[in-house]
Design an enzyme around this catalytic site. Sequence first.
Site, PDB file in Angstrom:
ATOM      1  N   TYR A 243      11.454  12.664  22.818  1.00  0.00           N
ATOM      2  CA  TYR A 243      11.833  13.562  23.921  1.00  0.00           C
ATOM      3  C   TYR A 243      13.163  13.124  24.539  1.00  0.00           C
ATOM      4  CZ  TYR A 243      12.020  15.432  28.639  1.00  0.00           C
ATOM      5  OH  TYR A 243      12.454  16.027  29.800  1.00  0.00           O
TER       6      TYR A 243
ATOM      7  N   ASP B 221       6.254   3.621  29.446  1.00  0.00           N
ATOM      8  CA  ASP B 221       6.547   3.824  30.872  1.00  0.00           C
ATOM      9  C   ASP B 221       7.401   2.673  31.401  1.00  0.00           C
ATOM     10  OD1 ASP B 221       5.483   6.210  31.697  1.00  0.00           O
ATOM     11  OD2 ASP B 221       3.607   5.371  32.445  1.00  0.00           O
TER      12      ASP B 221
END
Length: 329
Positions: free
Chosen positions: A142, A287
């Site tokens: 992404y 993350d």
Amino acid sequence: MKFLVIGGAGYIGSHFIYEAIEQGYQCIALDNLSEGHRQALHPDCDFVEGDLLDLQLLKKVIVDVNPDAVFHFAAYALVGESVSDPSKYYRNNVEGVRTLLEAMREQCPQTPLVFSSTCAVFGVPESLPMKENDPKKPISPYGRSKLMAEYLIEDYANAYGIKGMALRYFNACGAHESARIGEAHRCETHLIPNVIKSTLGGKPLVIFGDVFDTPDGTCVRDYIHVKDLAIAHIKAAEILIKKPKGFYDVYQLGTGQGYSNLEIVKTIEKVVGRPVEFSYGDPRPGDPPALYTAVEKAREGLGFEAQYSSLDYIIRTAIAWHEAHPDGF
Ligand code: UDP
């Protein structure tokens, strides 16, 4: 003035259209409705159902509409899905942008393009707050697809005189003041909606990780209300319209203030007036511990400063939307 809004039925696109119409602009949305919702469109917005990858359709819409600016909000944006199905991401998020640039290059080479990008282009930042020119090492397909799209726009600006601006969002959140539109993802992965939904009888909340190198051990993010994002896009278009051909620049949109996942949960507890049950789970792969932006470039170049992004306003508008639409649209 007329705006052509690609991905106008999605979360950020639909809030942009509400803001633009409220400010007196005319909007035409093009969306394939794979993630967007027809009900999210402002009643005064014209709508074309179609795909960004359809070059002939794009060219026809541009000729018919003759827009003063084009906005691209039509990306897939789930990090985990991009890892398991990169083809979907490169096709839509990169090839889709190239198709749009081809259509614009042929039909409206002077018309500005405002592009939604993301702080995911950085991967794990080397320093905080994050500045526009910091090194970029995206860690997901992404993030890579968005960085590739930024490069495409910059290269088309240099070579063919397209005018473009990439706006890198930090954490988009909140809902329209009227609660008519809000965050309604097919698959909800974001913190604020997941916390709110857990208080309304949805899935129990899991906070992903409590041993990060942050003050309370949970991740820190920079939350910006979708109304502020919408306002920044309008400013970007107004500035681009006056720029010479070939102009390209990048701005980051956030408040510059980071809040931890635990602080978000505590603030939502305060607003709803009861405790939010949660457990700690493993960290989510990919993350980064903390992400927040430097705000100086957007302040100086766009005259943009977030005005609607207090946590209180974000959470109140998000709660109002979820309470009014517990099952989305
Ligand atoms: N998060 C969480 N539980 C959830 C959803 C998200 O703990 O149900 C965490 C996530 O791991 C990250 C932060 O909340 O640390 C913000 O995640 P979100 O998906 O909202 O935005 P991102 O920063 O990934 O774009």
